[in-house]
Design an enzyme around this catalytic site. Structure first.
Site, PDB file in Angstrom:
ATOM      1  CG  HIS A   1      -0.907   0.088   6.043  1.00  0.00           C
ATOM      2  ND1 HIS A   1      -1.038   1.407   6.133  1.00  0.00           N
ATOM      3  CD2 HIS A   1      -1.624  -0.460   4.993  1.00  0.00           C
ATOM      4  CE1 HIS A   1      -2.022   1.879   5.259  1.00  0.00           C
ATOM      5  NE2 HIS A   1      -2.473   0.695   4.503  1.00  0.00           N
TER       6      HIS A   1
ATOM      7  CD  GLU B   1      -6.982   0.801   0.515  1.00  0.00           C
ATOM      8  OE1 GLU B   1      -8.468   0.714   0.193  1.00  0.00           O
ATOM      9  OE2 GLU B   1      -6.541   0.815   1.672  1.00  0.00           O
ATOM     10  CG  ASN B   2      -4.626   3.419   1.960  1.00  0.00           C
ATOM     11  OD1 ASN B   2      -5.699   3.738   2.530  1.00  0.00           O
ATOM     12  ND2 ASN B   2      -4.267   2.170   2.323  1.00  0.00           N
TER      13      ASN B   2
ATOM     14  CG  ASP C   1      -1.847  -1.165   1.514  1.00  0.00           C
ATOM     15  OD1 ASP C   1      -1.216  -2.197   1.257  1.00  0.00           O
ATOM     16  OD2 ASP C   1      -2.933  -1.137   1.713  1.00  0.00           O
TER      17      ASP C   1
ATOM     18  CG  HIS D   1      -9.758   3.487   2.430  1.00  0.00           C
ATOM     19  ND1 HIS D   1     -10.533   3.864   3.210  1.00  0.00           N
ATOM     20  CD2 HIS D   1      -8.634   3.474   3.308  1.00  0.00           C
ATOM     21  CE1 HIS D   1     -10.436   3.785   4.435  1.00  0.00           C
ATOM     22  NE2 HIS D   1      -8.994   3.587   4.515  1.00  0.00           N
TER      23      HIS D   1
END
Length: 220
Positions: free
Chosen positions: A175, A37-38, A6, A66
């Site tokens: 993460h 997505e982050n 991520d 997200h």
């Protein structure tokens, strides 16, 4: 094949742009998958972020819980180089997998989202994965799965469920990289989570003091 965990915020994107082009050369990397997505301030993705990720040598961008955090996503969610979880509700924009050609090989990348402790209504990832693998096995030489999920048990279970049916399955979302990279008994490469590309001195990519205050006081 390189899978990048991520991307958290613009700092993570800056690091990707700084490192990836040279890394592809030094490590002879042919194909790159990046979870994006982050990337937009820690939640969601914008079109500019997406183009920046592609510009530094990424072949396919995967998403997660997200996916819809930024309205900008609807401008490019149907592009061929971005996929969102395949077990989202049927009929919504975007697609859950892509097949791309690389050095005379067809590489299929599948994106899935977990159901345990993830606040997203989704279809059963096991059932959807089984159906997709059956559909893709004769169309692709390599199948890679990005399973965006919270629970380690759910990820490990899906790894064994798909063992021998896909080339590799790796987890994203927490993460934090896990220390269980392995080849499963029937030959599938597996790791529970590949971690993030974001600030080392942080709480999963977020500012330390703000994260502590939120947990200490319950204030958002």
């Amino acid at each position: 094949i390189l899978a990048v965990g991520d991307i958290v915020g613009e700092n993570g994107l800056r690091k990707l742009k700084e490192v990836l082009p040279n890394l592809k050369k030094t490590e002879n990397i042919d194909f790159v998958i990046v979870n994006g997505e982050n990337v937009a301030g820690g939640m969601g993705i914008t079109e500019r972020n997406y183009r920046d990720i592609l510009s530094c040598g990424t072949d396919i961008v995967t998403m997660g819980n997200h996916t819809w955090a930024k309205k900008d996503i609807f401008k490019f969610i149907d592009d061929p180089q971005i996929i969102r979880p395949a077990n989202y509700t049927k009929g919504i924009p975007g697609k859950g997998y892509a097949i791309l050609s690389c050095k005379n090989k067809n590489i299929a990348v599948i994106n899935l989202i977990g159901r345990v402790d993830v606040n997203v209504l989704s279809e059963n990832p096991f059932k959807v994965a089984s159906s997709l693998v059956e559909e893709l096995k004769d169309k692709s030489d390599i199948i890679i799965v990005d399973f965006h999920a919270e629970a380690t048990a759910e990820k490990i279970a899906l790894g064994h469920y798909l063992d021998g049916k896909v080339t590799a399955i790796y987890g994203t979302h927490t993460h934090v990289q896990t220390a269980d990279g392995k080849v499963l008994p029937n030959g599938t490469g597996y790791i529970t989570d590949i971690g993030m590309t974001g600030p080392e001195q942080s709480v999963i990519g977020m500012e330390i003091s703000a994260s502590i205050k939120r947990l200490e006081t319950t204030l958002p």
